[in-house]
Design a protein around this motif. Structure first.
Motif, PDB file in Angstrom:
ATOM      1  N   LEU A   1       0.827  -1.207   0.000  1.00 14.19           N
ATOM      2  CA  LEU A   1       0.000   0.000   0.000  1.00 14.19           C
ATOM      3  C   LEU A   1       0.859   1.253   0.000  1.00 14.19           C
ATOM      4  O   LEU A   1       0.619   2.196  -0.761  1.00 14.19           O
ATOM      5  N   ALA A   2       1.866   1.265   0.883  1.00 11.58           N
ATOM      6  CA  ALA A   2       2.728   2.443   0.994  1.00 11.58           C
ATOM      7  C   ALA A   2       3.508   2.696  -0.283  1.00 11.58           C
ATOM      8  O   ALA A   2       3.582   3.833  -0.783  1.00 11.58           O
ATOM      9  N   HIS A   3       4.093   1.641  -0.837  1.00 15.98           N
ATOM     10  CA  HIS A   3       4.921   1.815  -2.034  1.00 15.98           C
ATOM     11  C   HIS A   3       4.094   2.217  -3.246  1.00 15.98           C
ATOM     12  O   HIS A   3       4.605   2.876  -4.164  1.00 15.98           O
ATOM     13  N   ASP A   4       2.817   1.843  -3.254  1.00 14.54           N
ATOM     14  CA  ASP A   4       1.933   2.301  -4.333  1.00 14.54           C
ATOM     15  C   ASP A   4       1.804   3.817  -4.327  1.00 14.54           C
ATOM     16  O   ASP A   4       1.478   4.419  -5.359  1.00 14.54           O
ATOM     17  N   HIS A   5       2.048   4.436  -3.166  1.00 16.39           N
ATOM     18  CA  HIS A   5       1.977   5.894  -3.042  1.00 16.39           C
ATOM     19  C   HIS A   5       3.368   6.499  -2.837  1.00 16.39           C
ATOM     20  O   HIS A   5       3.482   7.639  -2.373  1.00 16.39           O
ATOM     21  N   ASP A   6       4.404   5.736  -3.171  1.00 18.57           N
ATOM     22  CA  ASP A   6       5.798   6.206  -3.064  1.00 18.57           C
ATOM     23  C   ASP A   6       6.186   6.609  -1.651  1.00 18.57           C
ATOM     24  O   ASP A   6       6.990   7.527  -1.448  1.00 18.57           O
ATOM     25  N   ALA A   7       5.626   5.920  -0.670  1.00 15.65           N
ATOM     26  CA  ALA A   7       5.979   6.173   0.733  1.00 15.65           C
ATOM     27  C   ALA A   7       6.909   5.074   1.224  1.00 15.65           C
ATOM     28  O   ALA A   7       6.926   3.956   0.702  1.00 15.65           O
ATOM     29  N   TYR A   8       7.695   5.393   2.238  1.00 17.31           N
ATOM     30  CA  TYR A   8       8.556   4.408   2.889  1.00 17.31           C
ATOM     31  C   TYR A   8       7.787   3.660   3.984  1.00 17.31           C
ATOM     32  O   TYR A   8       6.773   4.151   4.492  1.00 17.31           O
ATOM     33  N   VAL A   9       8.321   2.503   4.352  1.00 22.30           N
ATOM     34  CA  VAL A   9       7.726   1.691   5.412  1.00 22.30           C
ATOM     35  C   VAL A   9       8.778   1.380   6.468  1.00 22.30           C
ATOM     36  O   VAL A   9       9.876   0.907   6.146  1.00 22.30           O
ATOM     37  N   PHE A  10       8.431   1.642   7.732  1.00 21.35           N
ATOM     38  CA  PHE A  10       9.294   1.366   8.873  1.00 21.35           C
ATOM     39  C   PHE A  10       8.556   0.361   9.763  1.00 21.35           C
ATOM     40  O   PHE A  10       7.488   0.658  10.289  1.00 21.35           O
ATOM     41  N   ALA A  11       9.108  -0.827   9.938  1.00 16.10           N
ATOM     42  CA  ALA A  11       8.509  -1.833  10.814  1.00 16.10           C
ATOM     43  C   ALA A  11       9.238  -1.854  12.144  1.00 16.10           C
ATOM     44  O   ALA A  11      10.468  -1.947  12.185  1.00 16.10           O
ATOM     45  N   ASP A  12       8.469  -1.762  13.223  1.00 17.59           N
ATOM     46  CA  ASP A  12       9.001  -1.937  14.574  1.00 17.59           C
ATOM     47  C   ASP A  12       9.047  -3.440  14.838  1.00 17.59           C
ATOM     48  O   ASP A  12       8.024  -4.075  15.081  1.00 17.59           O
ATOM     49  N   GLY A  13      10.255  -3.999  14.795  1.00 14.56           N
ATOM     50  CA  GLY A  13      10.419  -5.436  14.944  1.00 14.56           C
ATOM     51  C   GLY A  13      10.838  -5.869  16.338  1.00 14.56           C
ATOM     52  O   GLY A  13      11.318  -6.996  16.503  1.00 14.56           O
ATOM     53  N   ALA A  14      10.618  -5.029  17.344  1.00 15.49           N
ATOM     54  CA  ALA A  14      11.083  -5.344  18.694  1.00 15.49           C
ATOM     55  C   ALA A  14      10.498  -6.655  19.210  1.00 15.49           C
ATOM     56  O   ALA A  14      11.175  -7.400  19.935  1.00 15.49           O
ATOM     57  N   GLN A  15       9.233  -6.947  18.852  1.00 16.00           N
ATOM     58  CA  GLN A  15       8.599  -8.172  19.332  1.00 16.00           C
ATOM     59  C   GLN A  15       8.563  -9.277  18.283  1.00 16.00           C
ATOM     60  O   GLN A  15       8.202 -10.415  18.603  1.00 16.00           O
ATOM     61  N   SER A  16       8.936  -8.979  17.051  1.00 15.30           N
ATOM     62  CA  SER A  16       8.871 -10.001  15.998  1.00 15.30           C
ATOM     63  C   SER A  16      10.224 -10.628  15.703  1.00 15.30           C
ATOM     64  O   SER A  16      10.336 -11.864  15.599  1.00 15.30           O
ATOM     65  N   VAL A  17      11.252  -9.827  15.580  1.00  8.21           N
ATOM     66  CA  VAL A  17      12.567 -10.363  15.211  1.00  8.21           C
ATOM     67  C   VAL A  17      13.072 -11.394  16.216  1.00  8.21           C
ATOM     68  O   VAL A  17      13.659 -12.408  15.817  1.00  8.21           O
ATOM     69  N   PRO A  18      12.839 -11.216  17.532  1.00 10.52           N
ATOM     70  CA  PRO A  18      13.311 -12.230  18.479  1.00 10.52           C
ATOM     71  C   PRO A  18      12.536 -13.538  18.435  1.00 10.52           C
ATOM     72  O   PRO A  18      13.017 -14.550  18.944  1.00 10.52           O
ATOM     73  N   THR A  19      11.338 -13.538  17.856  1.00  6.98           N
ATOM     74  CA  THR A  19      10.420 -14.655  18.082  1.00  6.98           C
ATOM     75  C   THR A  19       9.986 -15.414  16.840  1.00  6.98           C
ATOM     76  O   THR A  19       9.321 -16.445  16.969  1.00  6.98           O
ATOM     77  N   ARG A  20      10.354 -14.949  15.652  1.00  5.69           N
ATOM     78  CA  ARG A  20       9.888 -15.597  14.427  1.00  5.69           C
ATOM     79  C   ARG A  20      10.812 -15.237  13.279  1.00  5.69           C
ATOM     80  O   ARG A  20      11.533 -14.232  13.346  1.00  5.69           O
ATOM     81  N   PRO A  21      10.850 -16.023  12.225  1.00  8.76           N
ATOM     82  CA  PRO A  21      11.700 -15.651  11.087  1.00  8.76           C
ATOM     83  C   PRO A  21      11.243 -14.320  10.489  1.00  8.76           C
ATOM     84  O   PRO A  21      10.054 -14.122  10.242  1.00  8.76           O
ATOM     85  N   VAL A  22      12.177 -13.413  10.283  1.00  9.57           N
ATOM     86  CA  VAL A  22      11.885 -12.114   9.686  1.00  9.57           C
ATOM     87  C   VAL A  22      12.888 -11.875   8.566  1.00  9.57           C
ATOM     88  O   VAL A  22      14.102 -11.944   8.784  1.00  9.57           O
ATOM     89  N   ASP A  23      12.377 -11.601   7.378  1.00  8.82           N
ATOM     90  CA  ASP A  23      13.215 -11.310   6.217  1.00  8.82           C
ATOM     91  C   ASP A  23      12.762  -9.984   5.628  1.00  8.82           C
ATOM     92  O   ASP A  23      11.603  -9.830   5.228  1.00  8.82           O
ATOM     93  N   VAL A  24      13.668  -9.022   5.586  1.00  6.25           N
ATOM     94  CA  VAL A  24      13.281  -7.678   5.159  1.00  6.25           C
ATOM     95  C   VAL A  24      12.843  -7.644   3.703  1.00  6.25           C
ATOM     96  O   VAL A  24      12.006  -6.821   3.311  1.00  6.25           O
ATOM     97  N   GLU A  25      13.399  -8.536   2.885  1.00  8.42           N
ATOM     98  CA  GLU A  25      12.986  -8.578   1.484  1.00  8.42           C
ATOM     99  C   GLU A  25      11.566  -9.113   1.360  1.00  8.42           C
ATOM    100  O   GLU A  25      10.754  -8.603   0.582  1.00  8.42           O
ATOM    101  N   ASP A  26      11.256 -10.158   2.115  1.00 10.96           N
ATOM    102  CA  ASP A  26       9.903 -10.712   2.092  1.00 10.96           C
ATOM    103  C   ASP A  26       8.877  -9.711   2.608  1.00 10.96           C
ATOM    104  O   ASP A  26       7.759  -9.607   2.076  1.00 10.96           O
TER     105      ASP A  26
END
Length: 425
Positions: A207-232
């Motif tokens: 949605l954001a990229h369709d409007h040329d906006a950047y996306v910032f994900a707060d991964g404080a609770q996700s990166v420690p607990t599940r596979p996270v791939d920035v490309e995906d």
């Protein structure tokens, strides 16, 4: 098959790496509220705030100080060279862990909050202005909400909030209304630290990229607990903290797409981030060092990498499966107890935490009583005051789980909650 038999790895072998779990805490269950004692086994259910640190990570810190303690990038002697290599390779380890293209896209910060501020000040103050908007969600941690709120006040940019449904999910129809051609940044928590909601970051990124906006994900609770791939995920920025994933305090990471980081000016100035300095002007060092001014958290950075290696050996799919199992079990058991209101989606569709309130018991009182039973949880607004306002409560209790927790510990939580409910009935 019992729940314990569904563990995806040997939890007891993992627990052996965490001596702190052998501590005795709490008080006398026969006289709750009369103060702490030292006779009750610790049941630590507060890893969403800070996880514990295994022996191999502690050893990595000790080895640095005992064997090659020196500053990085500042000397040609052997100790400095060894420290520099270990510190730089730690960036590589973090990059590989989240699927970044290389160390150039990984900036070490002291935590997720500093990473948020780095982008907000280095990018936001330069790029935002009246007529622009930043889109957040109603479930944002204060690290994101307060930071972008204040940047909005300074720049004149509008800050919008995607609404949360009654079930605790993002209203994606409202998200599509919030994100428009004036949106410059969408900053959303990946896994809510209060609701446990796993947000559709990849969909938001589209949605954001369709409007040329950047996306910032707060991964404080996700990166420690599940596979996270920035490309995906398709994110432009991602932030997370070492102390929530078996690492030390005082270290975190900011992922940023290389071309964006290249275009940004430094957030902090001083030694090590410069290439050439004159009395008239200065030029900056290559990525990521231009964002790491001064002596960095060397030991913490090296130990951060050791923590990643530790949890990777267990396997991130296994960590996720274990958290999902415990979260679902806790949700079901607390729900069956009666008199307990649980916030967020059902237990089979959330991250590894459960926030709740017990009828007639303030969250702080509940936490105090649970402490007498050796059960450590968090009580308060969990740095999500606006979300609690939306929920109509001042505070909530939160039990959060990690790779060293067991179903027996969930049982101890549920039993203690039942005792507290009955005490106030």
């Amino acid at each position: 098959m019992g729940v314990q038999e569904q563990y995806p790895f040997d939890v007891e072998a993992v627990r052996a790496d965490f001596p702190i779990l052998d501590r005795k805490v709490g008080g006398d269950p026969e006289s709750p509220g009369e103060g702490p004692g030292d006779d009750t086994p610790l049941v630590y259910l507060d890893s969403a705030a800070t996880s514990h640190t295994p022996d191999p990570v502690v050893d990595a810190i000790a080895d640095y100080y005992r064997s090659y303690n020196a500053n990085v990038h500042r000397g040609i002697h052997q100790l400095s060279q060894e420290a520099s290599v270990a510190y730089e390779e730690a960036h590589d380890t973090v990059a590989d862990f989240i699927g970044a293209s290389g160390r150039e896209e990984i900036v070490f910060t002291k935590n997720t909050t500093e990473a948020m501020n780095l982008v907000a000040y280095a990018w936001g103050l330069e790029e935002l202005g009246p007529g622009d908007n930043v889109v957040l969600s109603q479930m944002e941690h204060h690290a994101s909400l307060v930071t972008w709120q204040q940047i909005g006040k300074r720049t004149g940019a509008d800050v919008r909030f995607i609404e949360v449904t009654d079930e605790g999910r993002l209203d994606m129809e409202h998200a599509a209304e919030c994100i428009d051609d004036d949106t410059q940044m969408v900053s959303v928590v990946h896994v809510s630290n209060t609701l446990g909601t796993i947000n559709p970051i990849a969909e938001l990124a589209d949605l954001a990229h369709d409007h040329d906006a950047y996306v910032f994900a707060d991964g404080a609770q996700s990166v420690p607990t599940r596979p996270v791939d920035v490309e995906d995920l398709g994110v432009d920025f991602l932030a997370f903290s070492g102390h929530k994933m078996c690492g030390p305090t005082g270290i975190g990471a900011l992922y940023g797409r290389e071309e964006i980081l290249e275009s940004m000016q430094p957030y902090l100035y001083g030694g090590d981030m410069i290439r050439r300095v004159s009395f008239e002007d200065s030029t900056w060092e290559d990525l990521p060092w231009k964002f790491e001014a001064g002596t960095p958290s060397i030991a913490q950075g090296i130990a951060f990498a050791a923590a990643i290696e530790y949890i990777e050996e267990i396997g991130m799919e296994n960590v996720r499966a274990h958290e999902d199992l415990l979260a679902e079990y806790a949700y079901d058991e607390l729900d069956a107890l009666g008199g307990v209101e649980i916030y967020g989606p059902p237990g089979d569709d959330r991250g590894g935490l459960v926030a709740f309130n017990v009828e007639g018991v303030h969250a702080h009182d509940l936490s105090s009583i649970l402490n007498d039973y050796g059960v450590a949880i968090r009580a308060g607004d969990h740095c999500t005051q606006p979300l609690h306002d939306e929920l109509g409560v001042a505070a909530s209790a939160r039990a959060s789980f990690y790779l060293y927790n067991t179903t027996e510990e969930v049982d101890a939580l549920v039993d203690a909650v039942g005792e507290a409910r009955d005490l106030f009935a």
